[in-house]
Motif scaffolding. Structure first.
Motif, PDB file in Angstrom:
ATOM      1  N   ILE A  40       0.978  -1.356  -0.077  1.00 14.22           N
ATOM      2  CA  ILE A  40       0.222  -0.211  -0.091  1.00 14.22           C
ATOM      3  C   ILE A  40       0.853   1.202   0.019  1.00 14.22           C
ATOM      4  O   ILE A  40       1.629   1.387   0.731  1.00 14.22           O
ATOM      5  CB  ILE A  40      -0.835  -0.027   1.108  1.00 14.22           C
ATOM      6  CG1 ILE A  40      -1.872  -1.203   1.236  1.00 14.22           C
ATOM      7  CG2 ILE A  40      -1.652   1.362   1.401  1.00 14.22           C
ATOM      8  CD1 ILE A  40      -2.361  -1.388   2.773  1.00 14.22           C
ATOM      9  N   PRO A  41       0.631   2.184  -0.743  1.00 20.18           N
ATOM     10  CA  PRO A  41       1.549   3.366  -0.887  1.00 20.18           C
ATOM     11  C   PRO A  41       1.558   4.200   0.607  1.00 20.18           C
ATOM     12  O   PRO A  41       0.363   4.270   1.314  1.00 20.18           O
ATOM     13  CB  PRO A  41       0.714   4.504  -1.915  1.00 20.18           C
ATOM     14  CG  PRO A  41      -0.151   3.408  -2.615  1.00 20.18           C
ATOM     15  CD  PRO A  41      -0.508   2.225  -1.844  1.00 20.18           C
ATOM     16  N   SER A  42       2.471   4.561   1.040  1.00 16.95           N
ATOM     17  CA  SER A  42       2.499   5.314   2.358  1.00 16.95           C
ATOM     18  C   SER A  42       1.615   6.431   2.534  1.00 16.95           C
ATOM     19  O   SER A  42       1.065   6.804   3.504  1.00 16.95           O
ATOM     20  CB  SER A  42       3.922   5.637   2.827  1.00 16.95           C
ATOM     21  OG  SER A  42       4.361   6.615   1.827  1.00 16.95           O
ATOM     22  N   GLN A  43       1.336   7.227   1.327  1.00 16.55           N
ATOM     23  CA  GLN A  43       0.478   8.297   1.277  1.00 16.55           C
ATOM     24  C   GLN A  43      -1.055   7.915   1.594  1.00 16.55           C
ATOM     25  O   GLN A  43      -1.650   8.891   2.104  1.00 16.55           O
ATOM     26  CB  GLN A  43       0.266   9.087  -0.111  1.00 16.55           C
ATOM     27  CG  GLN A  43       1.639   9.483  -0.663  1.00 16.55           C
ATOM     28  CD  GLN A  43       2.551   8.252  -1.417  1.00 16.55           C
ATOM     29  OE1 GLN A  43       2.427   6.962  -0.958  1.00 16.55           O
ATOM     30  NE2 GLN A  43       2.989   8.640  -2.652  1.00 16.55           N
ATOM     31  N   VAL A  45      -1.864   5.593   4.025  1.00 11.79           N
ATOM     32  CA  VAL A  45      -1.804   5.332   5.270  1.00 11.79           C
ATOM     33  C   VAL A  45      -1.560   6.306   6.499  1.00 11.79           C
ATOM     34  O   VAL A  45      -0.629   7.009   6.132  1.00 11.79           O
ATOM     35  CB  VAL A  45      -0.790   4.048   5.684  1.00 11.79           C
ATOM     36  CG1 VAL A  45      -0.783   3.599   7.133  1.00 11.79           C
ATOM     37  CG2 VAL A  45      -1.034   2.989   4.611  1.00 11.79           C
ATOM     38  N   VAL A  46      -2.638   6.694   7.511  1.00  8.55           N
ATOM     39  CA  VAL A  46      -2.442   7.591   8.307  1.00  8.55           C
ATOM     40  C   VAL A  46      -1.881   7.200   9.756  1.00  8.55           C
ATOM     41  O   VAL A  46      -1.334   7.894  10.304  1.00  8.55           O
ATOM     42  CB  VAL A  46      -3.719   8.658   8.499  1.00  8.55           C
ATOM     43  CG1 VAL A  46      -4.026   9.014   7.196  1.00  8.55           C
ATOM     44  CG2 VAL A  46      -4.903   7.511   9.187  1.00  8.55           C
ATOM     45  N   SER A  47      -1.965   5.949  10.074  1.00  8.87           N
ATOM     46  CA  SER A  47      -1.526   5.453  11.131  1.00  8.87           C
ATOM     47  C   SER A  47      -1.309   3.774  11.124  1.00  8.87           C
ATOM     48  O   SER A  47      -1.900   3.137  10.268  1.00  8.87           O
ATOM     49  CB  SER A  47      -2.401   5.585  12.442  1.00  8.87           C
ATOM     50  OG  SER A  47      -3.678   5.372  12.210  1.00  8.87           O
ATOM     51  N   TYR A  48      -0.871   3.204  12.164  1.00 10.30           N
ATOM     52  CA  TYR A  48      -0.941   1.698  12.300  1.00 10.30           C
ATOM     53  C   TYR A  48      -0.761   1.338  13.773  1.00 10.30           C
ATOM     54  O   TYR A  48      -0.379   2.257  14.576  1.00 10.30           O
ATOM     55  CB  TYR A  48       0.471   1.103  11.604  1.00 10.30           C
ATOM     56  CG  TYR A  48       1.712   1.590  12.109  1.00 10.30           C
ATOM     57  CD1 TYR A  48       2.369   0.726  13.155  1.00 10.30           C
ATOM     58  CD2 TYR A  48       2.504   2.811  11.756  1.00 10.30           C
ATOM     59  CE1 TYR A  48       3.544   1.045  13.800  1.00 10.30           C
ATOM     60  CE2 TYR A  48       3.345   3.192  12.327  1.00 10.30           C
ATOM     61  CZ  TYR A  48       4.178   2.388  13.373  1.00 10.30           C
ATOM     62  OH  TYR A  48       5.210   2.742  13.963  1.00 10.30           O
ATOM     63  N   VAL A  49      -1.186   0.153  14.149  1.00  8.48           N
ATOM     64  CA  VAL A  49      -0.866  -0.207  15.441  1.00  8.48           C
ATOM     65  C   VAL A  49      -0.310  -1.867  15.412  1.00  8.48           C
ATOM     66  O   VAL A  49      -0.949  -2.522  14.438  1.00  8.48           O
ATOM     67  CB  VAL A  49      -2.549  -0.198  16.184  1.00  8.48           C
ATOM     68  CG1 VAL A  49      -2.126  -1.056  17.551  1.00  8.48           C
ATOM     69  CG2 VAL A  49      -2.905   1.042  16.455  1.00  8.48           C
ATOM     70  N   LYS A  50       0.536  -1.940  16.196  1.00 13.04           N
ATOM     71  CA  LYS A  50       0.951  -3.306  16.182  1.00 13.04           C
ATOM     72  C   LYS A  50      -0.075  -4.230  16.904  1.00 13.04           C
ATOM     73  O   LYS A  50      -0.443  -3.869  18.055  1.00 13.04           O
ATOM     74  CB  LYS A  50       2.587  -3.671  16.861  1.00 13.04           C
ATOM     75  CG  LYS A  50       3.441  -2.904  15.723  1.00 13.04           C
ATOM     76  CD  LYS A  50       4.796  -2.896  16.299  1.00 13.04           C
ATOM     77  CE  LYS A  50       5.957  -2.345  15.379  1.00 13.04           C
ATOM     78  NZ  LYS A  50       7.072  -2.458  16.066  1.00 13.04           N
ATOM     79  N   THR A  51      -0.283  -5.285  16.505  1.00 14.86           N
ATOM     80  CA  THR A  51      -1.230  -6.445  17.357  1.00 14.86           C
ATOM     81  C   THR A  51      -0.703  -6.882  18.555  1.00 14.86           C
ATOM     82  O   THR A  51       0.870  -6.861  18.793  1.00 14.86           O
ATOM     83  CB  THR A  51      -1.719  -7.494  16.579  1.00 14.86           C
ATOM     84  OG1 THR A  51      -0.519  -8.320  16.132  1.00 14.86           O
ATOM     85  CG2 THR A  51      -2.326  -7.215  15.290  1.00 14.86           C
ATOM     86  N   PRO A  52      -1.237  -7.184  19.750  1.00 17.53           N
ATOM     87  CA  PRO A  52      -0.768  -7.719  21.040  1.00 17.53           C
ATOM     88  C   PRO A  52       0.134  -8.866  20.865  1.00 17.53           C
ATOM     89  O   PRO A  52      -0.161  -9.653  19.887  1.00 17.53           O
ATOM     90  CB  PRO A  52      -1.983  -8.033  21.756  1.00 17.53           C
ATOM     91  CG  PRO A  52      -3.157  -7.031  21.034  1.00 17.53           C
ATOM     92  CD  PRO A  52      -2.674  -7.017  19.741  1.00 17.53           C
TER      93      PRO A  52
END
Length: 98
Positions: A40-43, A45-52
């Protein structure tokens, strides 16, 4: 006789509640079980969260500019690059040179 019947009913009720709570599951929330394999182009994506860490497969939940959430394997090279790009956008004092 009535006390035995009442006690039996109470025991059955406790067993039913215990079983239903056990079936509900107490596993970690926010795990990923299906993954987007296409970069996915970085433009987008606004945020991310690593799974537990308790999740069976290490992953990253990505949030797009349209508000969609998708999962990607954290071991994928394109995901590592994407995370670096998103982090760079958030870094104070970072200027994008066009």
């Amino acid at each position: 006789m009535t006390s035995h019947l009442t006690l039996s009913a109470l025991v059955m009720l406790l067993v039913a509640v215990t079983l239903s709570e056990g079936l509900r599951g107490s596993g970690p929330k926010g795990c990923c079980y299906s993954f987007n394999n296409k970069p996915i182009p970085s433009q987008r994506v606004v945020s991310y969260v690593k799974t537990p860490q308790q999740c069976p497969i290490p992953a990253v939940r990505l949030k797009t500019v349209l508000g969609r959430h998708m999962c990607a394997r954290s071991s994928a090279s394109w995901v590592k690059i994407l995370i670096n790009d998103v982090d760079a956008k958030r870094t104070p004092g970072n200027t994008n040179h066009l």
